[in-house]
Design an enzyme around this catalytic site. Structure first.
Site, PDB file in Angstrom:
ATOM      1  N   ASP A 173      -3.516   3.719   3.689  1.00  0.00           N
ATOM      2  CA  ASP A 173      -3.295   2.277   3.909  1.00  0.00           C
ATOM      3  C   ASP A 173      -4.297   1.447   3.113  1.00  0.00           C
ATOM      4  O   ASP A 173      -4.162   0.227   3.041  1.00  0.00           O
ATOM      5  CB  ASP A 173      -3.386   1.920   5.403  1.00  0.00           C
ATOM      6  CG  ASP A 173      -4.645   2.447   6.055  1.00  0.00           C
ATOM      7  OD1 ASP A 173      -4.894   3.666   5.949  1.00  0.00           O
ATOM      8  OD2 ASP A 173      -5.397   1.654   6.634  1.00  0.00           O
ATOM      9  N   ARG A 205       0.843  -1.208   0.000  1.00  0.00           N
ATOM     10  CA  ARG A 205       0.000   0.000   0.000  1.00  0.00           C
ATOM     11  C   ARG A 205       0.867   1.244   0.000  1.00  0.00           C
ATOM     12  O   ARG A 205       2.059   1.163   0.308  1.00  0.00           O
ATOM     13  CB  ARG A 205      -0.821   0.031   1.307  1.00  0.00           C
ATOM     14  CG  ARG A 205      -1.521  -1.249   1.622  1.00  0.00           C
ATOM     15  CD  ARG A 205      -1.400  -1.579   3.128  1.00  0.00           C
ATOM     16  NE  ARG A 205      -1.839  -2.956   3.390  1.00  0.00           N
ATOM     17  CZ  ARG A 205      -3.086  -3.292   3.610  1.00  0.00           C
ATOM     18  NH1 ARG A 205      -4.005  -2.381   3.658  1.00  0.00           N
ATOM     19  NH2 ARG A 205      -3.412  -4.554   3.797  1.00  0.00           N
TER      20      ARG A 205
HETATM   21  P1  AMP Z   1      -9.285  -1.241   8.008  1.00  0.00           P
HETATM   22  O1  AMP Z   1     -10.343  -0.321   8.510  1.00  0.00           O
HETATM   23  O2  AMP Z   1      -9.760  -2.645   7.843  1.00  0.00           O
HETATM   24  O3  AMP Z   1      -8.574  -0.724   6.804  1.00  0.00           O
HETATM   25  O4  AMP Z   1      -8.201  -1.316   9.173  1.00  0.00           O
HETATM   26  C1  AMP Z   1      -7.404  -0.232   9.592  1.00  0.00           C
HETATM   27  C2  AMP Z   1      -6.376  -0.732  10.578  1.00  0.00           C
HETATM   28  O5  AMP Z   1      -7.007  -1.205  11.768  1.00  0.00           O
HETATM   29  C3  AMP Z   1      -5.528  -1.894  10.074  1.00  0.00           C
HETATM   30  O6  AMP Z   1      -4.252  -1.757  10.601  1.00  0.00           O
HETATM   31  C4  AMP Z   1      -6.227  -3.083  10.645  1.00  0.00           C
HETATM   32  O7  AMP Z   1      -5.365  -4.173  10.772  1.00  0.00           O
HETATM   33  C5  AMP Z   1      -6.678  -2.565  12.004  1.00  0.00           C
HETATM   34  N1  AMP Z   1      -7.870  -3.275  12.495  1.00  0.00           N
HETATM   35  C6  AMP Z   1      -9.136  -3.158  12.053  1.00  0.00           C
HETATM   36  N2  AMP Z   1      -9.969  -3.961  12.749  1.00  0.00           N
HETATM   37  C7  AMP Z   1      -9.214  -4.607  13.655  1.00  0.00           C
HETATM   38  C8  AMP Z   1      -9.470  -5.567  14.683  1.00  0.00           C
HETATM   39  N3  AMP Z   1     -10.700  -6.035  14.895  1.00  0.00           N
HETATM   40  N4  AMP Z   1      -8.429  -5.993  15.417  1.00  0.00           N
HETATM   41  C9  AMP Z   1      -7.201  -5.531  15.210  1.00  0.00           C
HETATM   42  N5  AMP Z   1      -6.879  -4.631  14.287  1.00  0.00           N
HETATM   43  C10 AMP Z   1      -7.863  -4.160  13.505  1.00  0.00           C
HETATM   44 MG    MG Z   2      -7.230  -1.241   5.571  1.00  0.00          MG
END
Ligand code: AMP
Ligand code: MG
Length: 492
Positions: free
Chosen positions: A258, A189
Site C-alpha cells: 500500500d 498503489r
Molecule cells: P500508513 O502507515 O500511514 O501507511 O498507514 C497504513 C494504514 O493505516 C492506512 O490505511 C492508513 O489510512 C491507516 N492509518 C494509519 N494511521 C491511522 C490513524 N491514526 N487513523 C486511522 N487510520 C490510520
Molecule cells: Mg500508507
C-alpha cells in the site's frame, strides 16, 4: 498601499478536475474532513505553490490555516477517501484511507494533474480503530524528507503545507495534532489493484488499469494487452526509483504494497531514514523486527511487491490463467537485471566513470565492501573521493589506498579530464542528506520547544544537496561518535 492577500482560494488559482471521484462508488467513499478546533499554519511551501501555478500570496491569506486543515473547502474539491488493500509485512489487509482525504486533482497551467490530499484530516469509513489524525512531528518529518528527496532529484510526493489543529492526538504520549497537505501524481498503489483482485472484481480492475495508464503511462495506453503494458511501465519506474534510493542511502522503512505508488513516486514517509555508515543490513524502523525492509533488501522487496501487482492483474493478462501467469513471470524475470543496470549506472556516476569496462561493477562493489567493513560514512566517502585524498578511515588505510590506485588507473583510461570527472561525481553524490541526528534535533526543537528555526535552516540546506558551499558541518560530516540515530518510529 499593497493589495491585501485575498481570502478567496479561487483567486489563488486552484483548478480541480476530479477524475478519481468520477470512478464508480467501489473505488472510494465520499467524506468531508472533520473540522478542527484551532487551525494554525506552521509550514507553507511557496516554491511548490508556484510550480502548481497557484498564487502563494493569495494562498496564505487569512483563511489558509482553515483551508489546510480541512475546516474550509477548496472550490471544486470533491473530498473522498480511497479504497485500497495492502500487504503489510507480508500479510494482506483491507485498508483504505483511514486518515487521509483526497480533495481532488488540481490541473496546473501547463496541464499537469496532481492529487491534493489532506493527511490527518479526520476519520473515514476506512479508519477501523484509528482516530483519523496525525501528530505534528511525523507530518513535519514527511514535509522535510519529501522535499529533500525532491531536491535530490528523486521522484516523490511533495508537501505543500503543515497546519496544526489545536487538538491533541493520543499515542504513547499526547501530541499536538497536525494536517499535511500532500501533492502527488496520484495515490494509486499496488494495494489499490490488490483490493479489487481480492474482491474478484475484474471490471473494476479493468477500469483502474485504464485510469492508471491514462494518468501515468499514456504512451502505453494502446498496448495490445494494457495490463501487461502497465506492469512493464511500473517495473521500469520502480527499477529506476530503487536505484536512486540506494544512490543517496535512503531507507523507506515500510515498503508495504500500500506504500508503493504506480506513478513511480516515493510515497508515505514514516520511519524512513538515510544511512550514515554504509550497511546493507541497516534497519531504522522500530516496527521492522525481521529487517524485511533493510537498506540493501529494497530491490528484492520491490520485486516481491511487483509480483503482488502482477498477481492482481492476472485476470486481465489472458483469458487462460496459465498463459496469464506465464506472461507475468516472463516480465517479472527481467526486473532484477533492469534494476542492476540502473544501479550500476548510478554507481558509475558516483565513481565519475564515463566509459564502460567489464571491471566497473567489481570496482564499485569493492569500495562498498570496504565501507561496510570499516563503517565508513556512505555520503561523506563518495563525496570526498579524490585521486589524492587521504583515507576516510585511518585504521584501514592500506585496503583503501589499494582501491584508490585501481580507481585512479581506471580514471586514467578514460579521456575525460579530472574537472569533468569531478563534475559528474558531484552531480551523483550529494554533499548533504537529511542526516538522522540532525533531523531528530530539528523536529524536537519544533515540537518540544516550538522553535522552527532549526527546521527552517535544515530545509534551506536540503534544497541544494549537491552544493557543499555554505553547508553546516553537521550535515557535511558523519555524525560524531555516539550520536547516530538507530531507531525511527512510524509515529502515526
Ligand atoms: P500508513 O502507515 O500511514 O501507511 O498507514 C497504513 C494504514 O493505516 C492506512 O490505511 C492508513 O489510512 C491507516 N492509518 C494509519 N494511521 C491511522 C490513524 N491514526 N487513523 C486511522 N487510520 C490510520
Ligand atoms: Mg500508507
Amino acid at each position: 498601499m499593497p493589495p491585501s492577500p485575498s481570502p478567496d482560494p479561487l483567486i489563488a488559482g486552484w483548478r480541480f478536475d476530479n477524475s478519481y471521484a468520477r470512478l464508480p462508488d467501489a473505488f472510494h467513499t465520499r467524506v468531508q474532513p472533520t473540522p478542527v478546533a484551532e487551525p494554525f499554519l506552521v509550514l507553507f511551501n511557496r516554491t511548490l505553490a508556484e510550480t502548481l501555478g497557484v498564487d502563494p500570496v493569495a494562498l496564505v491569506g487569512p483563511t489558509a490555516p482553515a483551508h489546510f486543515t480541512g475546516n474550509l473547502s477548496f472550490p471544486g474539491a470533491e473530498p473522498i477517501a480511497q479504497a485500497y488493500a495492502g500487504h503489510q509485512f507480508g500479510h494482506l489487509s483491507r485498508l483504505g484511507d483511514g486518515r487521509a482525504i483526497l480533495l481532488g486533482e488540481h490541473i496546473t497551467p501547463t496541464g499537469e494533474r496532481f492529487d491534493v490530499q489532506l493527511k490527518g484530516a479526520g476519520p473515514t469509513p476506512y479508519s477501523r480503530s484509528g482516530d483519523g489524525r496525525a501528530a505534528l512531528g511525523p507530518m513535519l518529518r514527511e514535509y522535510l524528507i519529501s522535499e529533500a528527496m525532491h531536491a535530490l532529484g528523486i521522484p516523490t510526493t511533495r508537501s505543500l503545507a503543515v497546519a496544526t489543529t489545536g487538538e491533541p492526538v493520543f499515542r504513547e504520549q499526547t501530541l499536538p495534532g497536525a494536517v499535511l497537505t500532500r501533492i502527488a501524481a496520484s495515490h494509486i498503489r499496488v494495494g489499490t489493484f490488490e483490493y479489487f483482485a481480492a474482491l474478484d472484481d475484474t471490471e473494476s480492475l479493468r477500469l483502474l488499469t485504464e485510469h492508471t495508464l491514462g494518468r501515468h503511462f499514456p504512451d502505453r495506453k494502446d498496448s495490445e494487452t494494457p495490463a501487461l503494458g502497465l506492469l512493464e511501465g511500473v517495473m521500469e519506474r520502480q527499477a529506476s526509483l530503487i536505484a536512486q534510493w540506494l544512490r543517496v542511502g535512503f531507507v523507506h522503512g515500510v515498503m508495504n504494497t500500500d506504500n508503493m505508488a504506480l506513478s513511480g513516486e516515493t510515497i508515505d514517509y514514516g520511519p524512513c531514514a538515510f544511512v550514515d555508515a554504509y550497511n546493507p543490513a541497516a534497519v531504522f524502523s522500530s516496527i521492522d523486527h525481521q529487517g524485511r525492509y533493510a537498506f540493501g533488501r529494497q530491490p528484492q522487496i520491490a520485486t516481491w511487491n511487483l509480483a503482488r501487482l502482477a498477481e492482481a492483474l492476472v485476470p486481465l493478462l489472458h483469458s487462460k490463467t496459465e498463459t496469464a501467469v506465464e506472461r507475468a513471470n516472463a516480465l517479472l524475470a527481467g526486473f532484477t537485471e533492469r534494476f542492476q543496470r540502473e544501479w550500476h549506472n548510478a554507481l558509475r556516476g558516483k565513481l565519475g566513470l564515463f566509459t564502460t569496462e567489464p571491471g566497473d561493477a567489481a570496482l564499485a562493489d569493492d569500495l562498498l565492501r570496504w565501507m561496510q567493513n570499516t563503517g565508513a560514512d556512505y555520503t561523506h566517502t563518495f563525496r570526498n573521493l579524490h585521486p589524492q585524498a587521504s583515507t576516510p578511515a585511518p585504521d584501514c588505510a592500506a585496503p583503501f589506498e589499494l582501491w584508490q590506485q585501481r580507481w585512479t588507473a581506471r580514471l586514467d583510461r578514460q579521456p575525460q579530464p579530472w574537472p569533468e570527472v569531478q563534475r559528474r561525481m558531484q552531480a551523483h553524490n550529494p554533499a548533504v542528506i537529511p542526516r538522522n541526528h540532525v533531523v531528530e534535533a530539528a523536529l524536537t526543537a519544533a515540537t518540544a520547544a516550538n522553535d522552527l528555526d532549526p527546521l527552517g535552516r535544515l530545509l534551506i540546506s536540503l534544497t541544494k544537496p549537491y552544493d557543499a558551499a555554505d553547508q553546516p558541518a553537521e550535515l557535511l560530516n558523519p555524525p560524531p561518535p555516539g550520536t547516530p540515530v538507530c531507531r525511527t518510529f512510524c509515529g502515526t
